[in-house]
Design an enzyme around this catalytic site. Sequence first.
Site, PDB file in Angstrom:
ATOM      1  N   ASP A   1       0.846  -1.189   0.000  1.00  0.00           N
ATOM      2  CA  ASP A   1       0.000   0.000   0.000  1.00  0.00           C
ATOM      3  C   ASP A   1       0.882   1.240   0.000  1.00  0.00           C
ATOM      4  O   ASP A   1       1.900   1.313   0.704  1.00  0.00           O
ATOM      5  CB  ASP A   1      -0.916  -0.013   1.231  1.00  0.00           C
TER       6      ASP A   1
ATOM      7  N   VAL B   1     -11.007   2.996  -3.529  1.00  0.00           N
ATOM      8  CA  VAL B   1     -10.628   2.527  -4.866  1.00  0.00           C
ATOM      9  C   VAL B   1     -11.646   1.472  -5.300  1.00  0.00           C
ATOM     10  O   VAL B   1     -11.836   0.460  -4.610  1.00  0.00           O
ATOM     11  CB  VAL B   1      -9.202   1.939  -4.891  1.00  0.00           C
TER      12      VAL B   1
ATOM     13  N   HIS C   1     -10.319  -5.269  -3.333  1.00  0.00           N
ATOM     14  CA  HIS C   1      -8.980  -5.582  -2.837  1.00  0.00           C
ATOM     15  C   HIS C   1      -9.070  -6.015  -1.387  1.00  0.00           C
ATOM     16  O   HIS C   1      -9.934  -5.548  -0.646  1.00  0.00           O
ATOM     17  CB  HIS C   1      -8.042  -4.373  -2.975  1.00  0.00           C
TER      18      HIS C   1
ATOM     19  N   HIS D   1      -7.011  -5.942   2.081  1.00  0.00           N
ATOM     20  CA  HIS D   1      -5.881  -5.375   2.813  1.00  0.00           C
ATOM     21  C   HIS D   1      -5.305  -6.462   3.714  1.00  0.00           C
ATOM     22  O   HIS D   1      -6.051  -7.077   4.485  1.00  0.00           O
ATOM     23  CB  HIS D   1      -6.321  -4.227   3.725  1.00  0.00           C
TER      24      HIS D   1
END
Length: 112
Positions: free
Chosen positions: A28, A94, A98, A100
């Site tokens: 990230d 975003v 995804h 994390h």
Amino acid sequence: MTLFEKIVAREIPADIVFEDGDCLAFRDISPKAPVHILVVPKRAIPRVAEAVPEDAALLGRLLLTAARIAKSEGISDSGFRLVVNNGGDGGETVTHLHVHLLGGRALGWPPG
Ligand code: 5GP
């Protein structure tokens, strides 16, 4: 094209830690923990709320990939957290699904 599709296509640089045919994982840009890696499907799904039954195997691969990277990053035994933010209140910024992977320090609960 989403931001993460551009990273997949190498149009935007990223510190990539893992890649296979379906998934890409990279650090990230604004880490919230000593280890903060994003695991994304190469095929963009906007968010988990828009995933369909045909995406089930891909969703599973994202979790297995994150767990595998936790091992390679040395945080599997100490513990880690997987987070999927969905929508405005969920903190999604975003629009490309995804996971994390966060770890390397004790993480508070519940999130603020
Ligand atoms: P979200 O808030 O949607 O769950 O997570 C998006 C994440 O993408 C954020 O943690 C943010 O720091 C990260 N991010 C945004 N732009 C970039 C970028 O250009 N490169 C990388 N590596 N991460 C990014």
